[in-house]
Design a protein around this motif. Structure first.
Motif, PDB file in Angstrom:
ATOM      1  N   ALA A  66       5.108   0.176   2.744  1.00  0.00           N
ATOM      2  CA  ALA A  66       3.714   0.785   2.283  1.00  0.00           C
ATOM      3  C   ALA A  66       3.627   1.717   1.325  1.00  0.00           C
ATOM      4  N   GLU A  67       4.323   2.989   1.494  1.00  0.00           N
ATOM      5  CA  GLU A  67       4.425   4.189   0.500  1.00  0.00           C
ATOM      6  C   GLU A  67       4.188   3.599  -0.878  1.00  0.00           C
ATOM      7  N   VAL A  68       5.130   2.540  -1.107  1.00  0.00           N
ATOM      8  CA  VAL A  68       4.869   2.206  -2.346  1.00  0.00           C
ATOM      9  C   VAL A  68       3.456   1.279  -2.628  1.00  0.00           C
ATOM     10  N   GLU A  69       2.848   0.838  -2.131  1.00  0.00           N
ATOM     11  CA  GLU A  69       1.563   0.365  -2.676  1.00  0.00           C
ATOM     12  C   GLU A  69       0.225   1.333  -2.819  1.00  0.00           C
ATOM     13  N   ARG A  70       0.479   2.562  -1.958  1.00  0.00           N
ATOM     14  CA  ARG A  70      -0.186   3.427  -1.875  1.00  0.00           C
ATOM     15  C   ARG A  70      -0.320   4.561  -3.006  1.00  0.00           C
TER      16      ARG A  70
END
Length: 304
Positions: free
Chosen positions: A70-74
């Protein structure tokens, strides 16, 4: 202008599970750092976008911290990475990076200083190892390894010794795998075969094991013996391992320098190239690999 520069790409780094989670995490970490630089986003601003600190982001960008999907996507949104191929490859790497390392089943027995080497060596294209005192760990028999580990750690419980031996036996399997196995070039001092480890039988079986491995792995294992006549070239004094990876543009060379109470790692190009030059010089003056089997056969006579 950031927009005028070519955007970073992770497409050149393949999804290769046999290389291990650490290699995928490290390649992805470098890609995220380059994407942030390309987008011109300060680290503190990027960290706020994932509700984290700049220090945490720094660990993420160096592969020292877990990378959450999720952090990478953001972050990719913030860095304006919209190419579906890039994002698909990133997703594969994030999934692979989250898997357990090969050493984790033995975590209670594996010293912290050794973990980076164990984590990265499966991704190596070529490993050069110099060992002045002992047979290199990858090539030890189980009984030889147990004696060596007990000598180094006389106060450790038997269960931990057994786990360390099991892990050491497992490391050789990367040379036997079908998909992109690394090449191991191991250089040992000739005194290794005169230094008694255990009984004469242990030494005899260890040398026979080396001969069997040379027959089994003619393309993946190259073994050289450095006689005392190599002089200063062989005066390194401690084990050195140099790793070169299949994708150097994503994974820089790594050097492991073993110490009695730990280890040092070198990844700056100037440092890794210096140690590579030292090892190449040692390989040049050591006995050619083609003569190793004959030398091992001679060494057997002392332990019959």
């Amino acid at each position: 202008m950031a927009a005028d520069r070519q955007a970073p790409s992770i497409l050149g780094f393949p999804h290769r599970p046999e290389w291990g989670p650490a290699a995928h995490r490290k390649a992805l970490a470098g890609y995220l750092r380059r994407c942030r630089d390309h987008a011109g986003v300060p680290s503190h601003q990027a960290a706020r976008c994932i509700h984290s600190s700049a220090a945490t982001l720094s660990r993420m960008e160096t592969g020292r911290s877990a990378i959450k999907a999720a952090e990478v996507e953001r972050l990719l949104d913030v860095y304006h990475v919209h190419d579906p191929r890039e994002r698909a490859r990133v997703s594969d790497l994030v999934e692979e990076a989250a898997k357990p390392e090969a050493w984790q089943p033995f975590a209670n027995a594996v010293p912290q200083a050794l973990r980076p080497l164990l984590a990265m060596e499966p991704a190596a294209r070529r490993i050069i190892s110099y060992e002045p005192q002992l047979v290199p760990g990858w090539l030890q028999t189980e009984e030889y390894a147990e004696i060596v580990i007990r000598a180094y750690h006389p106060t450790k419980p038997a269960r931990e010794i057994e786990e360390r031996v099991s892990l050491r036996m497992q490391r050789l399997e990367m040379l036997r795998r079908e998909a992109s196995p690394p090449v191991l070039l191991a250089v040992m001092d000739s005194e290794v075969f005169r230094r008694r480890v255990g009984t004469p039988g242990v030494m005899y079986r260890q040398i026979k094991h080396l001969l069997a491995l040379l027959e089994e792995l003619p393309y993946q294992l190259k073994l050289q013996i450095a006689p005392l006549t190599v002089g200063a070239a062989g005066a390194i004094g401690h084990p050195v391992v140099h790793l070169r990876f299949f994708t150097p543009e994503y994974l820089p060379d790594m050097v492991y320098l073993e110490q009695y109470e730990g280890a040092l790692y070198r990844e700056k190009p100037s440092e890794s190239e210096r140690y590579l030059a030292i090892l190449n010089n040692l390989c040049w003056v050591a006995t050619p690999a083609e003569q190793t089997s004959a030398l091992l056969e001679q060494a057997l006579t002392a332990w019959r």
